[in-house]
Design a protein around this motif. Sequence first.
Motif, PDB file in Angstrom:
ATOM      1  N   ILE A 223       0.857  -1.191   0.000  1.00  0.00           N
ATOM      2  CA  ILE A 223       0.000   0.000   0.000  1.00  0.00           C
ATOM      3  C   ILE A 223       0.893   1.240   0.000  1.00  0.00           C
ATOM      4  N   GLY A 224       0.598   2.173  -0.884  1.00  0.00           N
ATOM      5  CA  GLY A 224       1.404   3.393  -0.921  1.00  0.00           C
ATOM      6  C   GLY A 224       0.971   4.324  -2.032  1.00  0.00           C
ATOM      7  N   PRO A 225       1.673   5.464  -2.207  1.00  0.00           N
ATOM      8  CA  PRO A 225       1.363   6.408  -3.285  1.00  0.00           C
ATOM      9  C   PRO A 225       1.868   5.862  -4.620  1.00  0.00           C
ATOM     10  N   ARG A 226       1.913   6.707  -5.659  1.00  0.00           N
ATOM     11  CA  ARG A 226       2.226   6.208  -7.012  1.00  0.00           C
ATOM     12  C   ARG A 226       3.559   5.475  -7.093  1.00  0.00           C
ATOM     13  N   SER A 227       4.553   5.857  -6.257  1.00  0.00           N
ATOM     14  CA  SER A 227       5.868   5.209  -6.314  1.00  0.00           C
ATOM     15  C   SER A 227       5.828   3.760  -5.850  1.00  0.00           C
ATOM     16  N   ALA A 228       4.763   3.362  -5.126  1.00  0.00           N
ATOM     17  CA  ALA A 228       4.627   1.969  -4.670  1.00  0.00           C
ATOM     18  C   ALA A 228       4.510   1.011  -5.850  1.00  0.00           C
ATOM     19  N   LEU A 229       4.168   1.556  -7.001  1.00  0.00           N
ATOM     20  CA  LEU A 229       4.064   0.756  -8.223  1.00  0.00           C
ATOM     21  C   LEU A 229       5.400   0.104  -8.577  1.00  0.00           C
ATOM     22  N   PHE A 230       6.496   0.728  -8.130  1.00  0.00           N
ATOM     23  CA  PHE A 230       7.829   0.246  -8.509  1.00  0.00           C
ATOM     24  C   PHE A 230       8.432  -0.722  -7.494  1.00  0.00           C
ATOM     25  N   LEU A 231       7.659  -1.132  -6.480  1.00  0.00           N
ATOM     26  CA  LEU A 231       8.196  -2.135  -5.556  1.00  0.00           C
ATOM     27  C   LEU A 231       8.308  -3.461  -6.304  1.00  0.00           C
ATOM     28  N   PRO A 232       9.467  -4.113  -6.198  1.00  0.00           N
ATOM     29  CA  PRO A 232       9.778  -5.255  -7.092  1.00  0.00           C
ATOM     30  C   PRO A 232       9.145  -6.580  -6.665  1.00  0.00           C
ATOM     31  N   LEU A 233       7.823  -6.666  -6.752  1.00  0.00           N
ATOM     32  CA  LEU A 233       7.122  -7.917  -6.442  1.00  0.00           C
ATOM     33  C   LEU A 233       7.197  -8.856  -7.648  1.00  0.00           C
ATOM     34  N   LYS A 234       7.359 -10.138  -7.371  1.00  0.00           N
ATOM     35  CA  LYS A 234       7.596 -11.102  -8.454  1.00  0.00           C
ATOM     36  C   LYS A 234       6.361 -11.392  -9.296  1.00  0.00           C
ATOM     37  N   ASN A 235       5.229 -11.570  -8.657  1.00  0.00           N
ATOM     38  CA  ASN A 235       4.051 -12.030  -9.376  1.00  0.00           C
ATOM     39  C   ASN A 235       2.846 -11.207  -8.930  1.00  0.00           C
ATOM     40  N   VAL A 236       2.572 -10.138  -9.652  1.00  0.00           N
ATOM     41  CA  VAL A 236       1.481  -9.227  -9.278  1.00  0.00           C
ATOM     42  C   VAL A 236       0.213  -9.653 -10.016  1.00  0.00           C
ATOM     43  N   GLY A 237      -0.814 -10.020  -9.261  1.00  0.00           N
ATOM     44  CA  GLY A 237      -2.070 -10.445  -9.874  1.00  0.00           C
ATOM     45  C   GLY A 237      -3.101  -9.350  -9.942  1.00  0.00           C
ATOM     46  N   LEU A 238      -2.981  -8.337  -9.043  1.00  0.00           N
ATOM     47  CA  LEU A 238      -3.996  -7.281  -8.972  1.00  0.00           C
ATOM     48  C   LEU A 238      -3.359  -5.959  -8.567  1.00  0.00           C
ATOM     49  N   ILE A 239      -3.664  -4.912  -9.334  1.00  0.00           N
ATOM     50  CA  ILE A 239      -3.280  -3.539  -8.968  1.00  0.00           C
ATOM     51  C   ILE A 239      -4.581  -2.750  -8.809  1.00  0.00           C
ATOM     52  N   ILE A 240      -4.726  -2.080  -7.658  1.00  0.00           N
ATOM     53  CA  ILE A 240      -5.912  -1.256  -7.398  1.00  0.00           C
ATOM     54  C   ILE A 240      -5.446   0.193  -7.241  1.00  0.00           C
ATOM     55  N   ILE A 241      -6.085   1.102  -7.935  1.00  0.00           N
ATOM     56  CA  ILE A 241      -5.801   2.532  -7.739  1.00  0.00           C
ATOM     57  C   ILE A 241      -7.059   3.172  -7.160  1.00  0.00           C
ATOM     58  N   ASP A 242      -6.982   3.553  -5.882  1.00  0.00           N
ATOM     59  CA  ASP A 242      -8.124   4.173  -5.208  1.00  0.00           C
ATOM     60  C   ASP A 242      -8.121   5.674  -5.479  1.00  0.00           C
ATOM     61  N   GLU A 243      -9.310   6.248  -5.610  1.00  0.00           N
ATOM     62  CA  GLU A 243      -9.447   7.679  -5.961  1.00  0.00           C
ATOM     63  C   GLU A 243      -8.628   7.966  -7.224  1.00  0.00           C
ATOM     64  N   ALA A 244      -8.858   7.141  -8.265  1.00  0.00           N
ATOM     65  CA  ALA A 244      -8.010   7.165  -9.467  1.00  0.00           C
ATOM     66  C   ALA A 244      -8.096   8.477 -10.245  1.00  0.00           C
ATOM     67  N   HIS A 245      -9.045   9.356  -9.891  1.00  0.00           N
ATOM     68  CA  HIS A 245      -9.190  10.636 -10.588  1.00  0.00           C
ATOM     69  C   HIS A 245      -8.200  11.685 -10.101  1.00  0.00           C
ATOM     70  N   GLU A 246      -7.489  11.416  -9.013  1.00  0.00           N
ATOM     71  CA  GLU A 246      -6.660  12.452  -8.391  1.00  0.00           C
ATOM     72  C   GLU A 246      -5.460  12.851  -9.269  1.00  0.00           C
ATOM     73  N   PRO A 247      -5.203  14.166  -9.428  1.00  0.00           N
ATOM     74  CA  PRO A 247      -4.074  14.617 -10.265  1.00  0.00           C
ATOM     75  C   PRO A 247      -2.710  14.209  -9.716  1.00  0.00           C
ATOM     76  N   ILE A 248      -2.636  13.865  -8.419  1.00  0.00           N
ATOM     77  CA  ILE A 248      -1.354  13.476  -7.813  1.00  0.00           C
ATOM     78  C   ILE A 248      -0.794  12.212  -8.457  1.00  0.00           C
ATOM     79  N   PHE A 249      -1.651  11.449  -9.167  1.00  0.00           N
ATOM     80  CA  PHE A 249      -1.166  10.238  -9.843  1.00  0.00           C
ATOM     81  C   PHE A 249      -0.382  10.560 -11.110  1.00  0.00           C
ATOM     82  N   LYS A 250      -0.305  11.837 -11.481  1.00  0.00           N
ATOM     83  CA  LYS A 250       0.573  12.254 -12.582  1.00  0.00           C
ATOM     84  C   LYS A 250       1.773  12.954 -11.960  1.00  0.00           C
ATOM     85  N   GLN A 251       2.970  12.410 -12.179  1.00  0.00           N
ATOM     86  CA  GLN A 251       4.172  13.004 -11.580  1.00  0.00           C
ATOM     87  C   GLN A 251       4.538  14.293 -12.304  1.00  0.00           C
ATOM     88  N   GLU A 252       4.887  15.324 -11.534  1.00  0.00           N
ATOM     89  CA  GLU A 252       5.174  16.634 -12.127  1.00  0.00           C
ATOM     90  C   GLU A 252       6.642  16.815 -12.488  1.00  0.00           C
TER      91      GLU A 252
END
Length: 646
Positions: A223-252
């Motif tokens: 669980i974490g902000p957008r950078s959590a996407l880069f945690l090196p998990l071997k076998n990812v079956g599900l990615i959930i983005i909560d409040e996916a409309h938020e502009p913070i999900f675009k890195q400036e």
Amino acid sequence: MHYYEVAPNQIVRLTSATFTYASETELPIGKIVVIEVGKKKLTGIVTKSVSKPHYDTKPITDVIESTPLPKPLVELAQWMSLYYATHLATVLQSVLPRGITTKRRARTTAPRATMRERTNYVFTPSQKDAIATITSMTPGSALLHGITGSGKTGVYLQTATQTIASGQSVILLVPEIALTSQLVDEFSHHFNDIILTHSKQTESERHLAWQSALTSETPRVVIGPRSALFLPLKNVGLIIIDEAHEPIFKQEQSPRYSALRAASMLAKYHNGKLVLGSATPLIADYYLAEQSGRPIITMNEKAKSDAVMPDVTLVDMTKRTHFKKHRFLSDTLVVRMEETFQKGEQALIFHNRRGSASTTLCENCGWSAICPRCFVPFTLHADHHQLQCHICGTQERVPTSCPECGSADIIHKGIGTKLIESELRKLFPNKVVARFDGDTESGESVDKRYKELYDGDIDIIVGTQVIAKGLDLPKLRTVGVIQADAGLSLPDYSSSERTFQLLAQVVGRVGRSHHKTNVVIQSYQPTHPAVVDGIKQDYEHFYKAALAIRRQGHFPPFTYLLKLVCVYKTEAAAVKNAQNLVRELRQKISSDIQILGPTPAFYERQHDTYRWQITLKSPKRAHLVTALTYVPSTHWQYELDPTSLL
């Protein structure tokens, strides 16, 4: 001898992302190594095995981690480099943790104390349908469009439980650290050993979390902000983005990536699923889901069957008869708050501007306190008795007399969260008031004071968008919005969408239980569609109207955008170079690209520099990427797919 292409995490040559090195031992793709570049030692990632070149090669100096990065993560980094026209080394700086070569001492962390009671979920029919759809769908993305209070968290938990049970890991991205504590509480009741990562952690804590993901032999929940996407998990079956409309999900900062697009590619490389959850999905994402035929899962009923819709009052701010008790807190809002406090319950006041006053000026001659570096008005912070520029951070003392005419008639106009806080303390001196915004001290954040909020120890919550979304507070009964249309005056194609989202989210903080709740919305534009639809939480009506305007104006999702900004020390240099580039682009780029500008950027002066802007529109994204080849490498910043043109 084995030979490999290695991508260093620092730019060595603008035209080359990888270099060939030799190794006596065989290395897998994704191995993190140390290489020599000139006299420097750099960290690099093995990206490819190659045959022996016809030139001499240096050896790989050392191996940093015995476990290589998962192949899907390496593929994601390479895709981001191509898609966002960014050097691979810059992408790797986001993918790899800081201080990766540092040896860390393993820490034993005490189990996290939960602040919320475990929720016993009894799923509604729409929740059951959502879970069934996600479970049965083919790998790819789905849009979970659930009204506030419809129980999206329950759907996340159930689908995550199923994914972990199948031997695959789960990544849950959230927009704010404040939301993280709430979701971690819920998830902690169901999963052991959650990996939590966020920007408030130390470098060492983030590195250890990263290592934990890399070396884990069992499926994990991250669980974490957008950078959590880069945690090196071997076998990812599900990615959930909560409040996916938020502009913070675009890195400036570069790489200027969208976590939503990156997550869809990571899910593809893992052959997994992506769920984008929101009560107010981005117009472009909803349209994309419609066109691609991917599932749009709608949840229109409240998770709690006895939930009562809030009583919403819209106050026209142009009618001053509504403001007899206070100059910016309407009579209706004050009365609703008084009734709430008589019952010992909470109120939340939202305003999306921090500080005490937005303008400081002389009533005699009209002089205004302007930042000498950025040429924008200073914001008053009365608690520190300082004027501050919200762009560059420059601070000055509050003048007691006008520097132009010497008059002592200095006035402060405008409303900010600090002013609202101080006024509410005067109106309700016996109540506990807490403010949450960009000026809040780290020890006073929503995350740190979440238990006080949840238990109702804080009577009045004042804040910016930090408090507008995702929070579920059982004792909250009244919500007030000081000026609902504040963002509508911004000259941007997405300003009405942001206003609609914020209003719908703020209204959604209440009406989640059987208790009677109130919402008071104050606005100078009470009939504006974004205000009307936001209060009603009528997404469908707003979506259709906004989509028609976007189509007419050639804005996303009907076209692609590229924002170019030049930065120079003088205005003449900025204007001249912007005009020169426009002339060159008109001669060389595809005829289907529309060029807007050059114009001064929204914040023309920043940090003693001048900024001019060019906007490019095209129905084909590849043509915009090609146009970037004509942009000079110095003095220019660029952003593909900007969420805002400000």
